[in-house]
Design a protein around this motif. Structure first.
Motif, PDB file in Angstrom:
ATOM      1  N   SER A 193      -8.071   2.227  -7.090  1.00  0.00           N
ATOM      2  CA  SER A 193      -8.994   1.256  -6.502  1.00  0.00           C
ATOM      3  C   SER A 193     -10.261   1.164  -7.338  1.00  0.00           C
ATOM      4  O   SER A 193     -10.775   2.173  -7.813  1.00  0.00           O
ATOM      5  CB  SER A 193      -9.362   1.665  -5.064  1.00  0.00           C
ATOM      6  N   THR A 244     -12.633   2.545   2.335  1.00  0.00           N
ATOM      7  CA  THR A 244     -11.479   2.430   1.444  1.00  0.00           C
ATOM      8  C   THR A 244     -11.661   3.228   0.162  1.00  0.00           C
ATOM      9  O   THR A 244     -10.714   3.861  -0.326  1.00  0.00           O
ATOM     10  CB  THR A 244     -11.228   0.949   1.099  1.00  0.00           C
ATOM     11  N   VAL A 280      -2.646  -0.107  -8.984  1.00  0.00           N
ATOM     12  CA  VAL A 280      -3.723  -1.048  -8.707  1.00  0.00           C
ATOM     13  C   VAL A 280      -3.159  -2.444  -8.446  1.00  0.00           C
ATOM     14  O   VAL A 280      -3.723  -3.227  -7.668  1.00  0.00           O
ATOM     15  CB  VAL A 280      -4.736  -1.070  -9.872  1.00  0.00           C
ATOM     16  N   SER A 311      -2.265  -2.229  -4.859  1.00  0.00           N
ATOM     17  CA  SER A 311      -3.464  -2.088  -4.019  1.00  0.00           C
ATOM     18  C   SER A 311      -4.152  -3.430  -3.824  1.00  0.00           C
ATOM     19  O   SER A 311      -4.569  -3.778  -2.710  1.00  0.00           O
ATOM     20  CB  SER A 311      -4.431  -1.086  -4.650  1.00  0.00           C
ATOM     21  N   ALA A 327       1.747   1.846  -3.549  1.00  0.00           N
ATOM     22  CA  ALA A 327       0.579   2.330  -4.285  1.00  0.00           C
ATOM     23  C   ALA A 327       0.314   3.802  -3.995  1.00  0.00           C
ATOM     24  O   ALA A 327      -0.013   4.586  -4.901  1.00  0.00           O
ATOM     25  CB  ALA A 327      -0.643   1.477  -3.935  1.00  0.00           C
ATOM     26  N   SER A 328       0.457   4.220  -2.744  1.00  0.00           N
ATOM     27  CA  SER A 328       0.222   5.618  -2.385  1.00  0.00           C
ATOM     28  C   SER A 328       1.280   6.532  -2.987  1.00  0.00           C
ATOM     29  O   SER A 328       0.972   7.657  -3.406  1.00  0.00           O
ATOM     30  CB  SER A 328       0.207   5.775  -0.865  1.00  0.00           C
ATOM     31  N   LYS A 352      -9.524  -4.595  -9.371  1.00  0.00           N
ATOM     32  CA  LYS A 352      -8.712  -4.115 -10.487  1.00  0.00           C
ATOM     33  C   LYS A 352      -9.537  -3.932 -11.755  1.00  0.00           C
ATOM     34  O   LYS A 352      -8.993  -3.515 -12.778  1.00  0.00           O
ATOM     35  CB  LYS A 352      -7.568  -5.090 -10.769  1.00  0.00           C
ATOM     36  N   SER A 411      -5.137   0.400   5.540  1.00  0.00           N
ATOM     37  CA  SER A 411      -4.538  -0.918   5.342  1.00  0.00           C
ATOM     38  C   SER A 411      -4.305  -1.622   6.675  1.00  0.00           C
ATOM     39  O   SER A 411      -4.554  -2.835   6.808  1.00  0.00           O
ATOM     40  CB  SER A 411      -3.218  -0.767   4.576  1.00  0.00           C
ATOM     41  N   ILE A 452       0.837  -1.209   0.000  1.00  0.00           N
ATOM     42  CA  ILE A 452       0.000   0.000   0.000  1.00  0.00           C
ATOM     43  C   ILE A 452       0.868   1.253   0.000  1.00  0.00           C
ATOM     44  O   ILE A 452       0.494   2.279  -0.597  1.00  0.00           O
ATOM     45  CB  ILE A 452      -0.955  -0.010   1.200  1.00  0.00           C
ATOM     46  N   LEU A 473      -6.283  -4.548   0.360  1.00  0.00           N
ATOM     47  CA  LEU A 473      -7.393  -3.622   0.506  1.00  0.00           C
ATOM     48  C   LEU A 473      -8.630  -4.163  -0.199  1.00  0.00           C
ATOM     49  O   LEU A 473      -8.525  -4.949  -1.140  1.00  0.00           O
ATOM     50  CB  LEU A 473      -7.023  -2.251  -0.074  1.00  0.00           C
ATOM     51  N   VAL A 475      -5.203   5.727  -3.386  1.00  0.00           N
ATOM     52  CA  VAL A 475      -4.633   4.567  -4.071  1.00  0.00           C
ATOM     53  C   VAL A 475      -5.538   4.254  -5.256  1.00  0.00           C
ATOM     54  O   VAL A 475      -6.739   4.551  -5.224  1.00  0.00           O
ATOM     55  CB  VAL A 475      -4.521   3.320  -3.154  1.00  0.00           C
ATOM     56  N   SER A 527      -3.870   6.134   3.880  1.00  0.00           N
ATOM     57  CA  SER A 527      -3.912   4.849   3.176  1.00  0.00           C
ATOM     58  C   SER A 527      -3.302   3.749   4.034  1.00  0.00           C
ATOM     59  O   SER A 527      -3.837   2.623   4.093  1.00  0.00           O
ATOM     60  CB  SER A 527      -3.164   4.962   1.846  1.00  0.00           C
TER      61      SER A 527
END
Length: 870
Positions: free
Chosen positions: A487, A480, A187, A190, A144-145, A199, A382, A141, A195, A485, A378
């Protein structure tokens, strides 16, 4: 209502507001990322641009048309089909990349953690297993962030932004290569990070980016990627390819090419034709079979067998051969499906309402702070999700009897599941032999495997387990969606709804005694009800689910359920994508206006304050206009003067403008004379005398009456700019409100291009000496034209004159001031317009209508003003 602030100032939403005024307007607060009050609606922002879907039929374009023939037309069409095929293939490969690495990372994570849990369950070191799971998830995560920090547009599913783009709104950075890279890798992390995201939604965004960028053969993010490809250099072509790419993304995600085509049609594109339908369907098919070919070969080693059509496959629904009483669904079940649709609509409305409040909270308290705060949020989501999943799997689950091979609803080879078969994804944490942990089976698996468990696992899930799973998943998925991120929302909604449907099936079987029902069908209907209640799609979602199940008999129950869920949810809130579009302040145009809006006319909603240019204008005036306004198009006008002959003698620049006006005005007498001469026949002397008399005669009284009418109609001064002088406070009313004859429309990008390339002539020369630009030269800087503030124009003589007439659009769509709003709206939306001039009966422009003037909020405000004047 916008002035109500707090309980002390406002008795209720509709009464007794404070008399004080806000220091900022709602639109300014929206641009700043703020809202006035939690319950206040955000008005559409004015800084969003529209796409130029309408063709500009100017001289450079006409020169291209002159060189076109049938052979070149067929070649152009063939190139377009090849590009559409390439978009589909590339979208399928993107889906393959995301699926392969997300599956690889997820299997690695669950393999390590599951081995640790099995070992620590005997040694009592489960805390170590939790730390291992936290280490995997938080790392994924965090990456991803970080990718979202590089390109903030990559956050979320991207469907609201693509919906806006297809609706005709240019969202900055939404279809750039950097956005695609951040989206794809983001993604991937993520999903692997555990999370509650999918996708499939980001696949639609990724396909749209591929569709926008591939036909350009160049990249702004990577300057070295640039080829001399002369085709498709317009918003019109680009928007068509984005429609194809978005459809290909849906097709790759669900293995539903027809559903993808309908998605592009239903969710965005305002302009559609038969040729575009064929191309979009072909692109969707290409994406589906590309992904199917490679996934089947990689997972099963059977290249060319086409066993895995999409990233998410529901498998085949089939009753067990040993159960003769089982039916997929019966007419009696339709009543239950309608009730489930109502409940799904209510649950979806609750989900959307909670998520909207969370999104507004983030806009006020998270987004204005340093970007690191978004990363921390984020990571917090998580952390909580991982702890809940781990504790619920270990503590809240029940040990259920392991189903035998005969109890499995379908043959494992038919299911085409993500693992070897359904039983391989069953978890036995802390359960004795021949039993399994039902909560861990749902939580400790990839979401696609959990959906297949609910659809096809004939073993029982405890009603308490299903209820707890639904509540936990509902809350965490709502929290979420909206963090920084990439998502998607399709898979979490399907899984949450499938748990709800399976719970209904268990209750009907165990407590009511309906033994004939098939649990998988109720799980599917529950998934459709909840997803429909959240996203509010009908046609495309019905076809997507039918194609994913490969069962046409489910068409009627799915359609009924989605319709009921949408109607129920619409009674309370908008769909989740429409909510996030509204929170961004995007001026999205709906399919049609409300009936009462026809009380308004074009003159009621148009913008009367015009900034315009003349056919021949000095460079200093053009630069001043471009640098002091933010308009993206300018009417090209000439003034109606009573003493034009005197002006023609005194000033060459004004003389050129008046000559252009006289040459461009078509009269019936002049046209008849031209046709008569071309036919070598002449009208009678009486007709010639009458025509000549009609042309030369003037009626000052009527002109004065017309001018007085114009003065009465226009209550706001026009910001007039002479070709060679600035507005003056000493102007009389006649000078400020002089009638303006409309000749065409020219875009800001076209004016900037003319200035950059030095297209001008001196006052001592004829306008014919001005350099001419070709269509390729005019479109060379597409899609990012230079900014007037970044240009060095010191080499240009400010007294030079620019003839804009060859480059303006001489025949744009126009409407009369008396046109009803519904007609204006349909014309604007259907034709994909950016600006719509309002021209009166004598050819004078009186205002301009843009997308902002047709938004629901703007029309409502004008309607209230209309009622107040009655």
């Amino acid at each position: 209502m916008a002035g109500c602030r707090g309980s002390l100032c406002c008795c209720c939403r509709w009464c007794c507001c404070c008399g004080e005024r806000e220091t900022r307007t709602p639109e300014e607060l929206t641009i700043l990322g703020e809202t006035q009050e939690e319950d206040d609606e955000i008005l559409p922002r004015k800084d969003y641009e529209s796409l130029d879907y309408d063709r500009c039929i100017n001289d450079p374009y006409l020169e291209v048309l002159e060189t076109m023939d049938n052979k070149k037309g067929r070649r152009y069409e063939a190139v377009k089909w090849m590009v559409v095929f390439a978009i589909g293939v590339c979208t399928g490969l993107v889906g393959l990349f995301v699926d392969f690495f997300a599956r690889l990372f997820t299997q690695l994570k669950f393999g390590v953690v599951q081995a640790s849990v099995e070992e620590c369950s005997q040694k009592g070191c489960l805390a170590l297993s939790l730390l291992e799971l936290l280490g995997f998830n938080l790392t994924f995560i965090f990456f991803a962030s970080l990718l979202v920090l590089i390109e903030p547009v990559a956050a979320g599913s991207g469907i609201p932004e693509i919906k806006c783009y297809l609706n005709g709104v240019k969202v900055p950075g939404i279809v750039r290569l950097r956005t695609l890279l951040c989206k794809v890798f983001g993604v991937l992390f993520s999903v692997a990070g555990g999370l509650f995201v999918g996708k499939e939604g980001p696949m639609i965004h990724s396909g749209a980016v591929v569709g926008a960028g591939l036909p350009q053969f160049q990249s702004i993010s990577i300057r070295k990627i640039q080829f001399n490809f002369p085709y498709f250099r317009s918003d019109r072509d680009k928007r068509d390819f984005v429609s194809a790419g978005a459809a290909a993304g849906v097709a790759a995600a669900f293995g539903a090419p027809i559903g993808g085509t309908l998605f592009s049609l239903e969710e965005g594109s305002s302009f559609w034709n038969q040729g575009l339908t064929w191309k979009v369907l072909f692109c969707s098919m290409s994406a589906t079979f590309t992904l199917n070919f490679f996934r089947s070969g990689i997972q099963f080693g059977s290249w060319g067998s086409f066993q895995l059509p999409g990233l998410l496959n529901f498998g085949e629904f089939k009753c067990s051969d040993s159960d003769k009483k089982c039916h997929l669904w019966t007419a009696l079940d339709l009543g239950f499906f309608v009730v489930m649709g109502v409940i799904g609509g209510l649950l979806g409305a609750t989900f959307n309402c909670l998520n909207k409040k969370l999104a507004k909270y983030r806009m006020r308290n998270v987004h204005p702070k340093p970007k690191l705060v978004r990363v921390l949020e984020s990571l917090l989501v998580s952390l909580v999700t991982t702890v809940v999943v781990f504790v619920a799997s270990m503590v809240l689950g029940e040990c259920r009897q392991m189903p035998s091979a005969s109890q499995v609803g379908n043959d494992s080879s038919q299911l085409q599941v993500t693992s070897e078969d359904v039983n391989s994804s069953i978890k036995t944490f802390f359960c004795p032999n021949d039993t399994y942990n039902d909560m861990a089976t749902l939580f400790f698996n990839p979401q696609e495997s959990a959906i297949l468990q609910l659809f096809h696992q004939d073993g029982t899930f405890s009603p308490i387990t299903l209820a707890l799973f639904f509540i936990l998943y509902f809350v965490l998925a709502c929290w979420t969606y909206g963090i920084s991120v990439p998502s998607g929302l399709f898979v979490p909604s399907l899984l949450c709804g499938a748990a709800f449907g399976r719970l209904v099936a268990n209750v009907l079987k165990s407590y009511i005694g309906l033994g004939h029902i098939y649990s998988g069908t109720f799980a599917l209907i529950g998934a459709a009800a909840f997803l429909g209640g959240v996203v509010r799609m009908t046609i495309s979602l019905t076809v997507i689910l039918i194609e994913s199940t490969n069962e046409i008999t489910y068409g009627l129950p799915i359609m009924i359920t989605l319709m009921v869920a949408k109607w129920t949810g619409d009674f309370f809130t908008k769909g989740i994508y429409d909510i996030h579009v509204g929170l961004r302040g995007v001026p999205l145009l709906e399919w049609e206006t409300e009936v009462e809006m026809d009380k308004l006319r074009a003159s009621d909603i148009m913008e009367p304050n015009l900034t315009y240019v003349y056919p021949h204008t000095r460079i200093q005036s053009l630069v001043s206009i471009l640098r002091t306004t933010v308009h993206h198009a300018f009417p090209v006008v000439t003034e109606n003067r009573g003493n034009e002959k005197e002006f023609m003698k005194g000033n060459q620049l004004i003389s050129n403008n008046i000559k252009f006006k006289k040459s461009s005005i078509l009269t019936r007498a002049g046209e008849q004379r031209r046709r008569s001469q071309s036919m070598k026949s002449y009208p009678s002397s009486e007709l010639r005398n009458m025509c000549d008399e009609h042309v030369t005669s003037e009626e000052p009284g009527e002109k004065e009456d017309l001018l007085q009418q114009m003065l009465d109609r226009r209550y706001t001064p026009y910001p007039n700019l002479y070709p060679d002088q600035s507005p003056s406070e000493d102007w009389t009313m006649e000078e400020r409100f002089r009638p303006l004859t409309f000749h065409g429309l020219i875009l800001r990008s076209q004016l900037v291009t003319l200035l950059v390339r030095g297209v001008c002539y001196s006052e001592s020369q004829s306008s014919a000496s001005q350099p001419r630009l070709s269509y390729a030269e005019m479109a060379e800087d597409y899609p990012r034209y230079p900014d007037i503030h970044d240009l060095d124009l010191t080499l240009l003589n400010p007294r030079m004159i620019v003839d804009v007439t060859p480059y303006m659009n001489p025949a744009p769509f126009t409407v009369s001031p008396n046109t009803h709003v519904s007609q204006v709206f349909n014309l604007f939306r259907t034709m994909g317009l950016r600006h719509l001039p309002v021209v009166n009966a004598v050819g004078e422009i009186v205002g301009v209508i843009t997308r902002h003037n047709l938004t629901y909020e703007f029309l409502q405000a004008r309607l209230r003003q209309h009622y107040q004047t009655l």
